[in-house]
Design an enzyme around this catalytic site. Structure first.
Site, short mmCIF file in Angstrom:
data_model
loop_
_atom_site.label_atom_id
_atom_site.label_comp_id
_atom_site.label_asym_id
_atom_site.label_seq_id
_atom_site.Cartn_x
_atom_site.Cartn_y
_atom_site.Cartn_z
N LYS A 101 -35.53 -12.78 5.71
CA LYS A 101 -34.89 -12.17 6.89
C LYS A 101 -35.98 -11.38 7.60
CE LYS A 101 -31.74 -8.66 8.51
NZ LYS A 101 -30.73 -7.63 8.20
N ALA A 189 -25.98 -7.34 12.31
CA ALA A 189 -26.07 -5.93 12.72
C ALA A 189 -25.05 -5.56 13.79
CB ALA A 189 -27.46 -5.56 13.21
N GLY A 190 -24.55 -4.35 13.65
CA GLY A 190 -23.66 -3.79 14.66
C GLY A 190 -22.19 -4.02 14.41
N THR A 212 -23.41 -2.02 6.48
CA THR A 212 -22.88 -0.66 6.65
C THR A 212 -21.35 -0.65 6.75
OG1 THR A 212 -24.90 -0.21 7.89
CG2 THR A 212 -23.21 1.48 7.93
#
Lengths: 266, 72
Positions: A101, A189-190, A212
């Site tokens: 990645k 992401a996000g 996350t």
């Protein structure tokens, strides 16, 4: 019902969720969440040992191995192509995988990828036989150039890492999807909520990479299940074919032979 | 009794003194790193396990031990 399996470089996968191993409150919570997610690919990284990290690192490695997942090491924290290439080479040795990645960051505040350095590093790594998973912005031209370099997988961001803001620019993500139909695309992401993941999948993205949103949930394992189901639902919807929206109402209940029409009709 | 001279080097970011002519294998043994999942980097270059015995540490060499950590 499970959405179709998919191909990621040399690997056929059933789950369309890639999940990170960071930020969990404890190793056990990490294990429970990853297991609950049914993800088959996990992300991880490498760092120099410290006296404390040495012990924890070994324990982490044993846990990771027990999961039996495919490993996707990252080059997190690299701000130059040279640094990222070097980290990727070391990751290949440490994790015995040519998957990487590729993160090359350009801004320390929003961790935005540096598109120029990303292309530079991608070119080098592909020439060395790596299977590159570039973490990119949603810029169409950047994604096209990554594909031209030989990336079979591209991972545009939904929003900056760790923000949980969802898909900030669905139009841009949709354009990437439409213009690169042969490329395997993941939103990386996000992602904050399962509905963000559904949106990405309904756009036709092949998968979602997140960390996350699960790790910082009050109940990570439960949230992992929610994401797993959401991603599957989004893919099923995409494969089923979403109806085109229309401007005006269209009755769904038939009006033929409607009772009392003479009495209350016009 | 022969007293070996010491040299100064960097190990995982910290300056340490080690015996002159120490090999990578001996250094790792001193640091109880004979087992575990890690790779060894000498002056930013990977050292493969088969070279541990033949790699002699020199003054100001930097050795880093890299291990898996969590990541997103």
């Amino acid at each position: 019902m499970q959405a179709s399996s998919w191909q990621v470089y040399d690997q056929t996968l059933q789950s369309r969720l890639f999940i990170g191993t960071a930020l969990y409150a404890s190793p056990q919570i990490m294990m429970d969440a990853i297991t609950a997610s049914q993800a088959q690919v996990i992300t991880l990284s490498l760092r120099r040992q410290t006296p404390t990290a040495s012990k924890n690192g070994e324990k982490f490695w044993q846990l990771v191995q027990s999961l039996g997942c495919r490993l996707l090491p990252n080059t997190a924290g690299c701000f130059s192509a040279k640094e990222a290439v070097k980290t990727a080479r070391l990751a290949r040795e440490l994790f015995q995988t040519d998957w990487i990645k590729l993160e090359v960051l350009g801004d320390s505040y929003n961790l935005q990828p540096d598109p120029f350095a990303l292309l530079e590093a991608t070119k080098v790594l592909i020439s060395e036989g790596f299977k590159v998973f570039p973490y990119s912005t949603d810029d169409l031209v950047l994604c096209q150039k990554l594909a031209d370099l030989g990336c079979e997988v591209i991972m545009p961001w939904g929003a900056p890492i760790g923000t949980g803001k969802g898909l900030l620019n669905p139009y841009a993500l949709q354009m990437v999807r439409e213009r690169l139909p042969e490329i395997t695309l993941l939103v990386d992401a996000g992602i904050g909520k399962p509905s963000d993941a559904v949106q990405a999948m309904e756009l036709g993205y092949d998968g979602v990479l997140l960390n996350t949103a699960v790790a910082e949930a009050l109940e990570p394992a439960q949230m992992a299940v929610a994401f797993s189901q959401a991603i599957n639902a989004g893919r099923l919807a995409y494969e089923a074919g979403v109806m085109p929206p229309r401007a005006h109402a269209k009755a769904s209940t038939p009006t033929i032979e409607q009772p009392l029409w003479q009495q209350y009709g016009e | 009794m022969t007293v070996k001279n010491k040299i100064n080097m960097q190990f995982n970011g910290e300056r340490i003194d080690v015996e002159n002519d120490i090999t990578m294998a001996e250094l790792l043994a001193q640091k109880t790193l004979s087992e575990g999942h890690f790779i060894v980097v000498l002056n930013d270059e990977l050292v493969v396990q088969t070279d541990y015995d033949d790699t002699v540490i020199k003054t100001n060499d930097a050795v880093d031990i890299l291990s898996p950590i969590t990541g997103g």
